[in-house]
Write an enzyme that holds these catalytic residues in place. Sequence first.
Site, PDB file in Angstrom:
ATOM      1  N   ASP A   1      41.068  49.877  33.048  1.00  0.00           N
ATOM      2  CA  ASP A   1      39.928  48.839  32.888  1.00  0.00           C
ATOM      3  C   ASP A   1      39.224  49.350  31.517  1.00  0.00           C
ATOM      4  O   ASP A   1      38.552  50.294  31.570  1.00  0.00           O
ATOM      5  CB  ASP A   1      39.013  48.522  33.939  1.00  0.00           C
ATOM      6  N   HIS A   2      39.516  48.861  30.396  1.00  0.00           N
ATOM      7  CA  HIS A   2      39.103  49.408  29.236  1.00  0.00           C
ATOM      8  C   HIS A   2      37.527  49.249  29.248  1.00  0.00           C
ATOM      9  O   HIS A   2      36.818  49.786  28.168  1.00  0.00           O
ATOM     10  CB  HIS A   2      39.700  48.801  28.053  1.00  0.00           C
ATOM     11  N   ARG A   3      36.917  48.503  30.056  1.00  0.00           N
ATOM     12  CA  ARG A   3      35.636  48.322  30.031  1.00  0.00           C
ATOM     13  C   ARG A   3      35.034  49.654  30.634  1.00  0.00           C
ATOM     14  O   ARG A   3      33.554  49.628  30.317  1.00  0.00           O
ATOM     15  CB  ARG A   3      35.060  47.141  30.974  1.00  0.00           C
TER      16      ARG A   3
ATOM     17  N   VAL B   1      40.145  44.212  31.520  1.00  0.00           N
ATOM     18  CA  VAL B   1      40.726  44.347  30.493  1.00  0.00           C
ATOM     19  C   VAL B   1      41.672  45.529  30.435  1.00  0.00           C
ATOM     20  O   VAL B   1      41.400  46.729  30.466  1.00  0.00           O
ATOM     21  CB  VAL B   1      39.641  44.817  29.338  1.00  0.00           C
TER      22      VAL B   1
END
Length: 421
Positions: free
Chosen positions: A393-395, A217
């Site tokens: 990575d937005h996760r 993400v």
Amino acid sequence: MNEVAIPDIGDAEDVEVIEICVVPGDLVAENDALIVIESDKASMEVPAPFAGTVAEILVALGDQVNAGDAILRVEAESPATTAPAEEAADGGPETASSPAAAAEPVAPPVEPAPSPIPAPPADGPAASIYAGPAVRRLARELGVDLAAVAGSGAGGRIVKDDVKAFVKRTLAAPALVEPLAAPTIDFSRFGAIETVPLSRIRARGAANLYRSWRQVVHVTQHEDVDVTDLEEFRASLRDEAAASDVKLTPLPFIVKACVLALHAHPQFNASLDAGVASLIYKRYYHIGIAVDTDDGLLVPVLRDADSKGIFELAQDIARLSAAARARKLKPDDLQGGSFTVSSLGAVGGTGFTPVVNSPEVAILGVARLNIRPLWNGTEFQPRKVLPLSLSYDHRAINGAEAGRFVADVAKLLADVRRLAL
């Protein structure tokens, strides 16, 4: 008569023979190049383990070989033949020291980056995935597209547990609509065309980028840094660097700043586990540096960057960049990265969105340094500004954490004294 075999090449399998540097009858010295092999991440020479005369070559161009496979037979030299062998190694037209023999060596892909990657069979894009035959068979039985599976093995290798975990997540997730495949177009209808196959490295890189873009993400944070003082300090070191045979670019300072920021923000020096349930913190600081080569983008790794000074980092960067462009990287040079820096240098641009080098969770993009008028409180002054672009990575990382990380990198670069703290 002694057989020479492929040495240990890490996890690489079915690597391709891309050059044979000798012919029967050649005298070779110890460590002369015999053949050049290439995986998806790198090329490497197979050196002679001892001096002697080549009696028979057991492989051909295009053959796929593995560690332990015999490649040729060499008659070991007796003490009486030492001088001729050395003479041939020093100046003979057929030795591996000739330009033709030295021109072809290395390599991630030969992603991931970053461990050696096996050469993809020529039967389609799915064949370029880093996975063994048993894993491919399991994937076929379960109907799994390996391009969508994140590998948890060494160097990003996909193992059976990764496939099984992917199936479990897929069954538990809501159905998604797959994008339509690009239409096949006959461009020759509109004029003359030329079709040029992608190099192995570029094709592997394309598959890895596609996989990363689908799975990660992506969010990108941009920051402009006033590096006027840093550039003045770098200029003051020019003579000292030249005396040490060091080319002192801004990149080692950027790497140093990143390492210090990673110490303060360890979630950026990490990877998500295959189930996206845990964050794996890495206590080592191996920094990947993107290098543009004729074969495609490679990401060799600066190992233990936290224990090195600016000059030592500069030397390592120069060595790895030269080896990448000369195709002489070793498998170990391309694996184990924990964070990546992609610098465009003087190429151009005011910013870009680098793609995270999965399974890492962040990458720093560096655009071209430029001069801008900045307000100092009383007047505008010309200042040297370096644009940074942090993709993450937005996760694993939220926006506030990314903002603090890139702000810390900027603070370190704006005041070079902080790099010594």
